[in-house]
Design a protein around this motif. Structure first.
Motif, PDB file in Angstrom:
ATOM      1  N   VAL A 203      43.746 -19.257 -38.391  1.00 50.85           N
ATOM      2  CA  VAL A 203      43.246 -19.718 -37.092  1.00 50.85           C
ATOM      3  C   VAL A 203      42.652 -18.549 -36.306  1.00 50.85           C
ATOM      4  N   GLU A 204      43.312 -17.410 -36.357  1.00 51.04           N
ATOM      5  CA  GLU A 204      42.846 -16.227 -35.638  1.00 51.04           C
ATOM      6  C   GLU A 204      41.458 -15.820 -36.129  1.00 51.04           C
ATOM      7  N   ALA A 205      41.264 -15.815 -37.453  1.00 47.73           N
ATOM      8  CA  ALA A 205      39.974 -15.429 -38.019  1.00 47.73           C
ATOM      9  C   ALA A 205      38.894 -16.461 -37.699  1.00 47.73           C
ATOM     10  N   SER A 206      39.267 -17.733 -37.753  1.00 46.53           N
ATOM     11  CA  SER A 206      38.299 -18.792 -37.509  1.00 46.53           C
ATOM     12  C   SER A 206      37.844 -18.830 -36.054  1.00 46.53           C
ATOM     13  N   MET A 207      38.803 -18.664 -35.137  1.00 48.44           N
ATOM     14  CA  MET A 207      38.498 -18.746 -33.705  1.00 48.44           C
ATOM     15  C   MET A 207      38.047 -17.414 -33.117  1.00 48.44           C
TER      16      MET A 207
END
Length: 269
Positions: free
Chosen positions: A189-193
């Protein structure tokens, strides 16, 4: 310090997350929870609190008095001693109170944010466009969007995150994410957002039940999954804030912290 929690969708656990963070906050600062949910509050019903004092009475007093002291005067204590300002259950009353608190009462939020002896955790509920709570987030040191790490909620985040990030940057508010329950991993999620995920809080029925007002023995509560994760989140936020303060004020000394809990594990082993 002012920490605001909100969601982009109903019921991902904002209120429970706010209570857990406040209950497990490290250090010796006073901790206050303010339920600023425009759709109406749950705390009064959960804990059998009186209708007043609360958000409505605070909104009346804060039109003239913006001191941190007045906020604590309008709080009630939960069974373990944590001060909370509960919102009325009716959305119309809650919305009217927040309109006053983000109008004439707006300086109160800045004073809460700047008070080094106080940590205020604000449950902003669902962050709808045009909500009064956007003004509260503008005064927060950290604004945490609470979401389940599922495909539909991540899709909703992706569509809104850029606009929220621009607004946060304009007000010098640090915007981050808190995930609740199973789903995509924190790193994904961190990488995607392209935004920091501060914590992934677990589903913990026992811990959530305590934070929902269930009574019983509490000495082992601090060892449960949700309180432990909330304590780790509090440690990270406190350390980050101390570092940011030290950098902006070179002569300031970060305060030492010690683990503590005010509700419902004040005396937990």
């Amino acid at each position: 310090m002012l920490i605001a929690l909100a969601s982009l969708k109903a019921s991902p656990g904002v209120t429970t997350s706010a209570l857990a963070l406040a209950a497990m906050w490290p250090g010796t600062q006073r901790v206050l929870v303010i339920e600023a949910d425009p759709s109406g509050g749950d705390l009064a019903a959960r804990f059998g609190l009186d209708p007043a004092p609360g958000l409505v009475s605070l909104s009346a007093v804060a039109r003239r008095d913006h001191s941190v002291k007045v906020a604590f005067e309008q709080a009630q204590e939960l069974p373990g001693g944590l001060p909370v300002i509960a919102a009325p259950a009716a959305a119309e009353q809650a919305g009217s109170a927040l309109e006053l608190l983000t109008g004439d009462g707006l300086p109160l939020w800045a004073n809460l944010a700047h008070d080094t002896d106080t940590v205020t955790v604000v449950d902003c509920g669902r962050l709808d466009p045009g909500s009064h709570t956007h003004r509260i987030l503008a005064h927060a040191d950290v604004a945490l969007l609470v979401a389940r790490p599922t495909l539909d909620e991540c899709d909703r985040l992706a569509k809104s995150i850029d606009a929220l990030a621009v607004r946060a940057e304009a007000t010098d508010t640090e915007l981050g994410l808190v995930l609740v329950g199973p789903g995509f991993e924190r790193g994904q999620v961190e990488a995607s957002m392209r935004m920091r995920v501060w914590a992934q809080l677990p589903h913990d029925r026992k811990g959530a039940a305590w934070l929902g007002g269930v009574t019983g023995k509490r000495r082992h509560l601090a060892s449960l999954a949700l309180p432990k994760a909330a304590r780790a989140l509090g440690d990270e936020l406190a350390a980050h804030h101390a570092l940011a303060t030290f950098v902006s004020e070179p002569h300031a000394q970060p305060a030492e912290s010690a683990h503590g809990a005010q509700y419902p594990v004040r005396n937990a082993a």
